[in-house]
Design a protein around this motif. Structure first.
Motif, PDB file in Angstrom:
ATOM      1  N   TYR A   1       0.845  -1.190   0.000  1.00 43.36           N
ATOM      2  CA  TYR A   1       0.000   0.000   0.000  1.00 43.36           C
ATOM      3  C   TYR A   1       0.884   1.244   0.000  1.00 43.36           C
ATOM      4  O   TYR A   1       1.992   1.244   0.552  1.00 43.36           O
ATOM      5  CB  TYR A   1      -0.870   0.054   1.264  1.00 43.36           C
ATOM      6  N   TYR A   2       0.355   2.305  -0.609  1.00 43.44           N
ATOM      7  CA  TYR A   2       1.019   3.612  -0.584  1.00 43.44           C
ATOM      8  C   TYR A   2      -0.042   4.671  -0.276  1.00 43.44           C
ATOM      9  O   TYR A   2      -1.170   4.593  -0.788  1.00 43.44           O
ATOM     10  CB  TYR A   2       1.664   3.921  -1.931  1.00 43.44           C
ATOM     11  N   THR A   3       0.322   5.655   0.562  1.00 42.84           N
ATOM     12  CA  THR A   3      -0.599   6.731   0.905  1.00 42.84           C
ATOM     13  C   THR A   3       0.146   8.055   0.930  1.00 42.84           C
ATOM     14  O   THR A   3       1.279   8.122   1.427  1.00 42.84           O
ATOM     15  CB  THR A   3      -1.229   6.506   2.297  1.00 42.84           C
ATOM     16  N   VAL A   4      -0.488   9.108   0.407  1.00 39.23           N
ATOM     17  CA  VAL A   4       0.035  10.463   0.581  1.00 39.23           C
ATOM     18  C   VAL A   4      -1.089  11.304   1.181  1.00 39.23           C
ATOM     19  O   VAL A   4      -2.240  11.260   0.726  1.00 39.23           O
ATOM     20  CB  VAL A   4       0.576  11.076  -0.731  1.00 39.23           C
ATOM     21  N   TYR A   5      -0.752  12.030   2.266  1.00 41.95           N
ATOM     22  CA  TYR A   5      -1.721  12.830   3.006  1.00 41.95           C
ATOM     23  C   TYR A   5      -1.557  14.311   2.690  1.00 41.95           C
ATOM     24  O   TYR A   5      -0.435  14.798   2.509  1.00 41.95           O
ATOM     25  CB  TYR A   5      -1.524  12.636   4.517  1.00 41.95           C
ATOM     26  N   PHE A   6      -2.685  15.024   2.681  1.00 44.26           N
ATOM     27  CA  PHE A   6      -2.711  16.465   2.454  1.00 44.26           C
ATOM     28  C   PHE A   6      -3.087  17.173   3.750  1.00 44.26           C
ATOM     29  O   PHE A   6      -3.794  16.615   4.589  1.00 44.26           O
ATOM     30  CB  PHE A   6      -3.729  16.817   1.363  1.00 44.26           C
ATOM     31  N   ASP A   7      -2.632  18.426   3.893  1.00 42.92           N
ATOM     32  CA  ASP A   7      -3.006  19.215   5.063  1.00 42.92           C
ATOM     33  C   ASP A   7      -2.800  20.690   4.745  1.00 42.92           C
ATOM     34  O   ASP A   7      -2.245  21.050   3.699  1.00 42.92           O
ATOM     35  CB  ASP A   7      -2.175  18.802   6.286  1.00 42.92           C
ATOM     36  N   THR A   8      -3.253  21.536   5.653  1.00 39.89           N
ATOM     37  CA  THR A   8      -3.064  22.978   5.518  1.00 39.89           C
ATOM     38  C   THR A   8      -1.609  23.333   5.844  1.00 39.89           C
ATOM     39  O   THR A   8      -0.877  22.514   6.425  1.00 39.89           O
ATOM     40  CB  THR A   8      -3.987  23.722   6.481  1.00 39.89           C
ATOM     41  N   PRO A   9      -1.162  24.566   5.531  1.00 38.44           N
ATOM     42  CA  PRO A   9       0.217  24.954   5.858  1.00 38.44           C
ATOM     43  C   PRO A   9       0.534  24.841   7.352  1.00 38.44           C
ATOM     44  O   PRO A   9       1.679  24.537   7.729  1.00 38.44           O
ATOM     45  CB  PRO A   9       0.296  26.406   5.371  1.00 38.44           C
ATOM     46  N   ASP A  10      -0.448  25.086   8.215  1.00 39.02           N
ATOM     47  CA  ASP A  10      -0.215  24.965   9.663  1.00 39.02           C
ATOM     48  C   ASP A  10      -0.644  23.599  10.200  1.00 39.02           C
ATOM     49  O   ASP A  10      -0.747  23.402  11.411  1.00 39.02           O
ATOM     50  CB  ASP A  10      -0.934  26.077  10.419  1.00 39.02           C
ATOM     51  N   CYS A  11      -0.893  22.645   9.302  1.00 46.27           N
ATOM     52  CA  CYS A  11      -1.236  21.252   9.668  1.00 46.27           C
ATOM     53  C   CYS A  11      -2.454  21.186  10.589  1.00 46.27           C
ATOM     54  O   CYS A  11      -2.442  20.539  11.637  1.00 46.27           O
ATOM     55  CB  CYS A  11      -0.031  20.562  10.314  1.00 46.27           C
TER      56      CYS A  11
ATOM     57  N   SER B   1      -2.288  16.867  -8.640  1.00 46.18           N
ATOM     58  CA  SER B   1      -2.839  17.997  -7.895  1.00 46.18           C
ATOM     59  C   SER B   1      -4.318  17.757  -7.640  1.00 46.18           C
ATOM     60  O   SER B   1      -5.043  17.270  -8.516  1.00 46.18           O
ATOM     61  CB  SER B   1      -2.650  19.301  -8.682  1.00 46.18           C
ATOM     62  N   ILE B   2      -4.768  18.134  -6.436  1.00 47.99           N
ATOM     63  CA  ILE B   2      -6.200  18.020  -6.145  1.00 47.99           C
ATOM     64  C   ILE B   2      -6.973  19.182  -6.754  1.00 47.99           C
ATOM     65  O   ILE B   2      -8.206  19.159  -6.776  1.00 47.99           O
ATOM     66  CB  ILE B   2      -6.460  17.948  -4.625  1.00 47.99           C
TER      67      ILE B   2
ATOM     68  N   ASP C   1     -10.769  24.155   2.226  1.00 49.18           N
ATOM     69  CA  ASP C   1     -10.578  24.705   0.889  1.00 49.18           C
ATOM     70  C   ASP C   1      -9.424  23.956   0.222  1.00 49.18           C
ATOM     71  O   ASP C   1      -8.285  24.041   0.693  1.00 49.18           O
ATOM     72  CB  ASP C   1     -10.258  26.200   0.995  1.00 49.18           C
ATOM     73  N   PRO C   2      -9.673  23.237  -0.862  1.00 50.23           N
ATOM     74  CA  PRO C   2      -8.590  22.473  -1.502  1.00 50.23           C
ATOM     75  C   PRO C   2      -7.401  23.341  -1.910  1.00 50.23           C
ATOM     76  O   PRO C   2      -6.258  22.865  -1.921  1.00 50.23           O
ATOM     77  CB  PRO C   2      -9.274  21.864  -2.735  1.00 50.23           C
ATOM     78  N   ALA C   3      -7.650  24.607  -2.203  1.00 51.59           N
ATOM     79  CA  ALA C   3      -6.563  25.495  -2.626  1.00 51.59           C
ATOM     80  C   ALA C   3      -5.563  25.749  -1.502  1.00 51.59           C
ATOM     81  O   ALA C   3      -4.430  26.180  -1.761  1.00 51.59           O
ATOM     82  CB  ALA C   3      -7.129  26.816  -3.129  1.00 51.59           C
ATOM     83  N   GLN C   4      -5.976  25.487  -0.246  1.00 45.90           N
ATOM     84  CA  GLN C   4      -5.099  25.713   0.903  1.00 45.90           C
ATOM     85  C   GLN C   4      -4.372  24.445   1.344  1.00 45.90           C
ATOM     86  O   GLN C   4      -3.648  24.464   2.344  1.00 45.90           O
ATOM     87  CB  GLN C   4      -5.920  26.256   2.081  1.00 45.90           C
ATOM     88  N   LEU C   5      -4.545  23.351   0.614  1.00 45.58           N
ATOM     89  CA  LEU C   5      -3.970  22.066   1.024  1.00 45.58           C
ATOM     90  C   LEU C   5      -2.801  21.680   0.133  1.00 45.58           C
ATOM     91  O   LEU C   5      -2.788  21.976  -1.055  1.00 45.58           O
ATOM     92  CB  LEU C   5      -5.036  20.972   0.972  1.00 45.58           C
ATOM     93  N   SER C   6      -1.850  20.996   0.727  1.00 44.16           N
ATOM     94  CA  SER C   6      -0.697  20.492  -0.027  1.00 44.16           C
ATOM     95  C   SER C   6      -0.268  19.155   0.563  1.00 44.16           C
ATOM     96  O   SER C   6      -0.650  18.783   1.678  1.00 44.16           O
ATOM     97  CB  SER C   6       0.468  21.488   0.016  1.00 44.16           C
TER      98      SER C   6
END
Length: 255
Positions: free
Chosen positions: A60-70, A129-130, A146-151
């Protein structure tokens, strides 16, 4: 591990699809590889092992997204039950990929919504990219952020064993060979000796594995891969409330 699993009766994905746990409860346990080998040896008469093309361990492989301040990390770490996670989950061997939103409400219920990704490559995710029109409706409906704030924040890899009891009233997922890479700090943490067991069962039916877990003194223990992996690879994150769990893991590693 493979030698022990070879003695299990197999169960296919098609046979697994017929198992519906209508009154499901989920419980996690944390242990070590040597203890897992003992558990698997004791449990083989009561369980099937999921087998795909002759293999009973899947990557399995996973990549997680979060806001700049997590914020997703912080909400979980500080104990809030009303929380979300956004991730891409890849079933590496079968080349299936999904963008997933996991939502846990304040009653402890977890719901997972997902959409298939046709062109995601775990080995080359930098191009993904989301902020893609094909995900806009899905994220608007299910994600509070907001997806635009996630990386991308953290990626992890692991191998999974899936067992089903002979009564087909529960599933047991066993995750091992945990590897974390923080995409912000570029720090790595490998936890090859740690094993995460999750019991998913019908709450009305006795579980064969619980007596064996008690016998081996393997106790229930929460473990979020995103939160634990982030805390171990980013020194800037607040983790005071996570310290007891992190200490438990260190004790297991040093045992």
């Amino acid at each position: 591990m493979k030698e022990i699993l070879s003695h299990y009766d197999p169960i296919t994905l098609d046979e697994m699809s017929g198992i519906r746990l209508m009154n499901r409860t989920d419980t996690k346990f944390v242990t070590t590889r040597p203890m897992l080998e003992r558990l698997l040896t004791l449990a083989q008469a009561d369980y099937y092992a999921q087998t795909i093309e002759g293999a009973n361990m899947a990557a399995y492989y996973t990549v997680y997204f979060d806001t700049p301040d997590c914020n997703m990390y912080t909400v979980h770490e500080t104990g809030h039950t009303n929380r979300q996670k956004l991730r891409v989950r890849s079933y590496v061997d079968s080349h299936l990929n999904f963008l997933e939103v996991k939502t846990k409400n304040n009653r402890g219920r977890t719901k997972k919504k997902r959409v298939a990704l046709d062109d995601f490559d775990p080995e080359n995710h930098a191009q993904f990219s989301i902020l893609n029109p094909q995900f806009e409706a899905f994220l608007h409906e299910h994600l509070r952020y907001d997806p635009a704030q996630l990386s991308k924040q953290l990626e992890n890899r692991f191998d999974r064993i899936t067992l089903v009891n002979k009564g087909k009233t529960e599933r047991l997922t066993i995750d091992l060979n945990l590897r974390f890479h923080n995409l912000v700090t570029d720090n790595y943490r490998f936890m090859d000796d740690i094993v995460i067991i999750e019991l998913k069962r019908d709450g009305l039916v006795p579980s064969p594995i619980l007596a064996l877990l008690r016998q081996l003194r393997i106790k229930p223990h929460g473990f979020s891969k995103y939160v634990i992996g982030s805390a171990l690879t980013n020194d800037q994150l607040h983790c005071n409330l996570m310290k007891p769990k992190l200490n438990d893991i260190r004790k297991l590693l040093n045992h």
